[in-house]
Design an enzyme around this catalytic site. Structure first.
Site, PDB file in Angstrom:
ATOM      1  N   SER A   1      11.212  40.068  83.386  1.00 23.86           N
ATOM      2  CA  SER A   1      10.840  38.668  83.567  1.00 23.86           C
ATOM      3  C   SER A   1       9.912  38.593  84.767  1.00 23.86           C
ATOM      4  CB  SER A   1      12.086  37.816  83.836  1.00 23.86           C
ATOM      5  OG  SER A   1      11.740  36.508  84.241  1.00 23.86           O
TER       6      SER A   1
ATOM      7  N   TYR B   1      20.294  36.092  87.650  1.00 20.66           N
ATOM      8  CA  TYR B   1      19.264  36.558  86.712  1.00 20.66           C
ATOM      9  C   TYR B   1      18.170  37.305  87.457  1.00 20.66           C
ATOM     10  CZ  TYR B   1      15.717  36.178  82.986  1.00 20.66           C
ATOM     11  OH  TYR B   1      14.757  36.427  82.034  1.00 20.66           O
TER      12      TYR B   1
END
Length: 263
Positions: free
Chosen positions: A140, A153
């Site tokens: 990401s 995350y």
């Protein structure tokens, strides 16, 4: 690199990026292994692929790291070899640090980091033996810079970069490739399925995710990066430039994220 006749294993294939990637790659006459927890959804995906007979359904739960060696052996047996592993499976998170249970942090690390690492290590001897293999890891932009409400995350995605950078260095001699795919906002259900402070699903779509790249557009860009065997690919709209801003000034990216709708 051409995809024809390659054996490609995709995790997190039951929806979103993984599903779109599998359907698109099937048009290249690849042999596909598709994995996720939901077997029923994988069977539906198989029917959507160009050549269903060249798609092998292999259920997988990334949280069960002890099963990875046996699952890797099943995957290899499906078509006799594996050329590319697309580590796409994972979950996201939306909650403040002060409210988030440590169990949520642990869950994100177990699935997004340790599950991916365990599966990749289980397949590594196969890649070394054949002197070729390609790990594609869906990280990401949050693996390159962080934003509020995504601490667990971000931590897991940052960890993936550390591990796979080492993998690329250690096994360069074995012709093992690593491509880190860093999505920005992509219009999938990732936000709806994100865990909140107590571990329950958020259920709602983020505005930025809703307005993100169409998943099929994203997948085409991802395929280009895989074909070129890029080390890293940043795929998104304006948000992808945050990677370069952070390189220039960590303080500036801090200010820009605070002012943005990342929150």
């Amino acid at each position: 690199m051409k995809f024809n006749n390659k054996v490609i294993w995709i995790t997190g294939a039951s929806s979103g990026i993984g599903k779109s990637l599998a359907i698109t790659l099937s048009k290249y006459d690849c042999k596909l292994i598709v994995s996720a927890r939901r077997t029923e959804e994988l069977e539906k995906l198989k029917g959507l692929c160009k050549n269903p007979d060249l798609v092998y359904v292999l259920p997988l739960d990334l949280a069960n790291t002890d099963t990875m060696k046996s699952i890797a052996n099943k995957a290899i047996s499906a078509f006799g070899s594996i050329d590319i592993l697309v580590n796409n499976g994972g979950i996201s998170q939306r909650s403040s640090i002060i409210e988030t249970s440590i169990a949520v942090d642990r869950k994100l690390m177990e699935v997004d980091y340790l599950g991916t690492v365990a599966l990749s290590k289980a397949l590594l001897p196969h890649f070394v033996a054949k002197q070729y293999g390609h790990y594609v890891v869906v990280s990401s932009l949050m693996g390159k810079f962080s934003s509020p409400l995504r601490s667990a995350y971000c931590g897991a995605k940052h960890a993936l970069h550390g591990f796979f950078d080492a993998m690329r260095l250690e096994h360069d001699k074995d012709n093992v490739k690593v491509t880190m795919i860093c999505p920005g906002f992509v219009n999938t259900n990732v936000a709806r399925n994100a865990l909140t402070a107590d571990g329950s699903k958020q259920g709602d779509q983020d505005e930025m995710t809703e307005n993100g790249l169409d998943v099929d557009v994203f997948v085409q860009k991802m395929i280009t990066a895989i074909r070129k065997e890029k080390f890293e690919a940043y795929i998104g709209k304006f948000e992808k430039f945050g990677v370069f801003v952070k390189r220039l000034s960590p303080r500036l990216i801090h200010k820009l994220v605070l002012r943005s709708k990342f929150r």
